[in-house]
Design a protein around this motif. Sequence first.
Motif, PDB file in Angstrom:
ATOM      1  N   ILE A 196       0.810  -1.205   0.104  1.00  0.00           N
ATOM      2  CA  ILE A 196      -0.159   0.042   0.059  1.00  0.00           C
ATOM      3  C   ILE A 196       0.910   1.287  -0.047  1.00  0.00           C
ATOM      4  O   ILE A 196       1.923   1.433   0.795  1.00  0.00           O
TER       5      ILE A 196
ATOM      6  N   LEU B  92      -1.068  -5.584   8.846  1.00  0.00           N
ATOM      7  CA  LEU B  92       0.417  -4.982   8.087  1.00  0.00           C
ATOM      8  C   LEU B  92       1.630  -5.684   8.682  1.00  0.00           C
ATOM      9  O   LEU B  92       1.716  -5.533  10.050  1.00  0.00           O
TER      10      LEU B  92
ATOM     11  N   LEU C 120       3.037  -1.236   3.947  1.00  0.00           N
ATOM     12  CA  LEU C 120       2.824   0.023   3.830  1.00  0.00           C
ATOM     13  C   LEU C 120       3.968   0.796   3.548  1.00  0.00           C
ATOM     14  O   LEU C 120       5.003   0.861   4.394  1.00  0.00           O
TER      15      LEU C 120
ATOM     16  N   LEU D  46      -4.288   6.512  -1.339  1.00  0.00           N
ATOM     17  CA  LEU D  46      -3.721   5.111  -1.045  1.00  0.00           C
ATOM     18  C   LEU D  46      -3.674   4.476  -2.616  1.00  0.00           C
ATOM     19  O   LEU D  46      -4.869   4.669  -3.457  1.00  0.00           O
TER      20      LEU D  46
ATOM     21  N   HIS E 276      -4.275   1.044  15.049  1.00  0.00           N
ATOM     22  CA  HIS E 276      -4.458  -0.083  14.343  1.00  0.00           C
ATOM     23  C   HIS E 276      -4.021  -1.393  15.401  1.00  0.00           C
ATOM     24  O   HIS E 276      -3.051  -1.377  15.876  1.00  0.00           O
TER      25      HIS E 276
ATOM     26  N   ARG F  58      -9.429   3.227   6.609  1.00  0.00           N
ATOM     27  CA  ARG F  58      -9.517   2.342   5.406  1.00  0.00           C
ATOM     28  C   ARG F  58      -8.643   1.071   5.502  1.00  0.00           C
ATOM     29  O   ARG F  58      -9.038   0.054   4.746  1.00  0.00           O
ATOM     30  N   ILE F  59      -7.645   1.221   6.168  1.00  0.00           N
ATOM     31  CA  ILE F  59      -6.455   0.060   6.208  1.00  0.00           C
ATOM     32  C   ILE F  59      -6.686  -0.457   7.783  1.00  0.00           C
ATOM     33  O   ILE F  59      -5.904  -1.397   7.845  1.00  0.00           O
TER      34      ILE F  59
ATOM     35  N   ILE G  45      -6.647  -4.420   8.089  1.00  0.00           N
ATOM     36  CA  ILE G  45      -5.561  -5.335   7.361  1.00  0.00           C
ATOM     37  C   ILE G  45      -4.527  -5.168   8.108  1.00  0.00           C
ATOM     38  O   ILE G  45      -3.915  -4.599   8.930  1.00  0.00           O
TER      39      ILE G  45
ATOM     40  N   ASP H 148     -13.081   0.856   2.096  1.00  0.00           N
ATOM     41  CA  ASP H 148     -12.342  -0.033   3.102  1.00  0.00           C
ATOM     42  C   ASP H 148     -11.388  -0.906   2.231  1.00  0.00           C
ATOM     43  O   ASP H 148     -11.820  -1.621   1.062  1.00  0.00           O
ATOM     44  N   LEU H 149     -10.152  -0.892   2.283  1.00  0.00           N
ATOM     45  CA  LEU H 149      -9.113  -1.852   1.707  1.00  0.00           C
ATOM     46  C   LEU H 149      -9.120  -3.097   2.402  1.00  0.00           C
ATOM     47  O   LEU H 149      -7.975  -4.025   1.879  1.00  0.00           O
ATOM     48  N   SER H 150     -10.085  -3.703   3.026  1.00  0.00           N
ATOM     49  CA  SER H 150      -9.779  -4.941   3.760  1.00  0.00           C
ATOM     50  C   SER H 150      -9.884  -5.962   2.958  1.00  0.00           C
ATOM     51  O   SER H 150      -9.531  -7.325   3.229  1.00  0.00           O
TER      52      SER H 150
END
Length: 232
Positions: free
Chosen positions: A5, A49, A152, A185, A71, A43-44, A47, A206-208
């Motif tokens: 990302i 990371l 990331l 992103l 996070h 949005r992340i 996820i 959402d980027l999940s």
Amino acid sequence: MATMILARHGRSTANTSGVLAGRQRGIGLDEHGHAQVRAAAERIRGIPLALAVSSPLQRCLQTTSGLLEGHPEAPRVQRDRGLLECDYGEWQGERISSLARRRLWRTVQEQPSAVVFPGGESLAAMQARSVAAVRRHDAEVEAEHGPDAVWLAVTHGDIIKSILADALGMHLDLFQRLHVDPASLSVVTYTPSRPFVLCSNTHEGDLSWLRRPAGRRSRRSDAAVGGGSGPA
């Protein structure tokens, strides 16, 4: 086949004042920039990371911190000078409106591969070292965490444009056709056969979906003829 990302830093005080900040110290996010980063962090959040890498400049470190705040699986953060802003040399600190009147400006727009900033770096050298940096981190993440890992990278607009151009197989002279907004992103997956640009310059959503469910095979190195069925 890890997935990267790419995040541009949020809006900075230099962005709003119309100055080419370059590598100047003390350039941080403005209030709106912090709000942009908080929105991107949502949005992340879903996820896992494996790694976070940042340009060492203040505006990127503030962005990285904001993206990882709260996070549930915040990773370790590395600073990498390979992701440092372009060295604009004598252009650094100048007003964009003034730079646009210089003869070199047209070359920056039309033939970036020929540009060497006076007293600074060439755009070709900027692309070479930034692409080398992200490909190195990507290989290390995959070796340590497996092909489904997501990581990331937080850096600057021209750096991201040059990385995306490389992933798209575009000549550097075409990279000005790409646009990368503050706190946007973009997502790239490197595979043995080619990179895949999964999205670029996105602001919402959402980027999940980047998190692959257990038991589902990793992305293929082959392109899906016809476009495929998309993420679950």
